[in-house]
Enzyme design. Structure first.
Site, mmCIF file in Angstrom:
data_model
loop_
_atom_site.group_PDB
_atom_site.id
_atom_site.type_symbol
_atom_site.label_atom_id
_atom_site.label_comp_id
_atom_site.label_asym_id
_atom_site.label_seq_id
_atom_site.Cartn_x
_atom_site.Cartn_y
_atom_site.Cartn_z
ATOM 1 N N PHE A 1 -13.515 -3.112 1.040
ATOM 2 C CA PHE A 1 -12.868 -3.037 2.506
ATOM 3 C C PHE A 1 -12.929 -1.531 3.187
ATOM 4 C CE2 PHE A 1 -8.988 -2.088 5.008
ATOM 5 C CZ PHE A 1 -9.001 -3.178 5.802
ATOM 6 N N GLN A 41 -1.746 5.132 9.238
ATOM 7 C CA GLN A 41 -1.941 6.572 9.165
ATOM 8 C C GLN A 41 -3.622 6.850 9.174
ATOM 9 O OE1 GLN A 41 0.089 6.866 5.592
ATOM 10 N NE2 GLN A 41 1.741 7.688 6.418
ATOM 11 N N LYS A 67 1.244 9.507 -1.841
ATOM 12 C CA LYS A 67 1.341 8.156 -1.093
ATOM 13 C C LYS A 67 1.632 7.206 -1.992
ATOM 14 C CE LYS A 67 -1.835 5.432 1.767
ATOM 15 N NZ LYS A 67 -1.464 4.173 1.260
ATOM 16 N N ARG A 88 7.592 -3.787 6.641
ATOM 17 C CA ARG A 88 6.582 -3.151 7.438
ATOM 18 C C ARG A 88 6.255 -4.564 8.467
ATOM 19 N NH1 ARG A 88 0.849 -0.476 6.553
ATOM 20 N NH2 ARG A 88 0.573 0.419 8.726
ATOM 21 N N GLU A 122 9.553 3.786 0.607
ATOM 22 C CA GLU A 122 8.635 2.610 -0.270
ATOM 23 C C GLU A 122 9.537 2.028 -1.247
ATOM 24 O OE1 GLU A 122 5.118 1.630 -0.176
ATOM 25 O OE2 GLU A 122 5.272 2.601 1.796
ATOM 26 N N LYS A 229 1.070 16.157 6.101
ATOM 27 C CA LYS A 229 1.594 16.225 7.412
ATOM 28 C C LYS A 229 1.500 17.802 7.817
ATOM 29 C CE LYS A 229 5.352 12.863 6.215
ATOM 30 N NZ LYS A 229 6.565 12.714 6.159
#
Length: 229
Positions: A1, A41, A67, A88, A122, A229
């Site tokens: 993917f 993201q 992550k 989400r 999360e 970030k």
């Protein structure tokens, strides 16, 4: 993917698929609108791509976080009181899993009264609990996902929520920057993702190598990369 994704990005970088969020929804659960859309993201897969991204921005400092490989959740608060826990979903509307969120290990029912907004995080099943209580399951992420959707709430007491972001909708309560958000989250007793601050691109690349070769296997939860970030 990932290879197909990267190939399409080279061929057609403005393709509409990059603006969509894959929908994972349960028809049995109620739906709640997100306070702020939960978008995808930007992603890089090697140090060269990251260096190009970072140089374009010219930041003086970078915040680096794990992550987390869990179930994305938005915790909504109104005047300091918890209202909803929302998956989400499609990025705009998610499943209402509030009752199960309330049973998690580190649920925070109240924050500062002036806060109306959302906390992002999360939902994870730690390796220790997963190995002890769910040895028949394929992996911890799938198990955590299944538990969050249970109407009975069974197993929710085994879940942990690790947060990394907050969005205030109160004009009188604004965050100065990302570090201000993280300090506020810690002060409200949330479990906050491990955060490192770096000044150079090379420091981040070195840290990425350390996470890949040493740190990752020692963590009590799964990660699938780093957030910058």
């Amino acid at each position: 993917f990932d290879k197909l994704w990267d190939e399409l990005k080279k061929i057609d970088p403005n393709n509409a698929v990059f603006l969509k969020v894959g929908t994972v929804s349960d028809v049995k659960l109620g739906k709640v609108n997100h306070i702020i859309p939960m978008n995808s993201q930007a992603k890089v897969t090697n140090s060269t791509e990251f260096s190009m991204w970072a140089k374009k921005r010219g930041y003086a400092q970078f915040i680096t976080q794990f992550k987390l490989d869990g179930i994305s959740v938005e915790l909504q608060y109104l005047k300091g009181k918890f209202q909803h826990g929302v998956t989400r979903g499609n990025g705009i509307i998610g499943d209402d899993i509030s009752n199960n969120v309330k049973k998690t290990i580190d649920f925070v029912p109240e924050v500062n009264l002036e806060f109306t907004g959302a906390v992002r995080g999360e939902i994870v099943l730690t390796k220790g609990i997963f190995e002890e209580k769910y040895p028949e399951a394929k992996n911890s992420r799938n198990m955590a996902s299944g538990i969050t959707k249970r109407k009975s709430g069974k197993g929710s007491e085994d879940l942990t929520i690790i947060v990394y972001d907050a969005i205030s909708k109160n004009p009188n309560h604004r965050f100065k920057n990302e570090l201000d958000k993280l300090n506020w989250l810690k002060n409200q007793k949330f479990t906050v993702v491990d955060t490192q601050i770096f000044n150079t691109i090379q420091e981040i690349n070195d840290y990425r190598d350390e996470v890949t070769t040493l740190i990752r296997e020692r963590l009590d939860f799964d990660i699938d990369g780093l957030i910058i970030k």
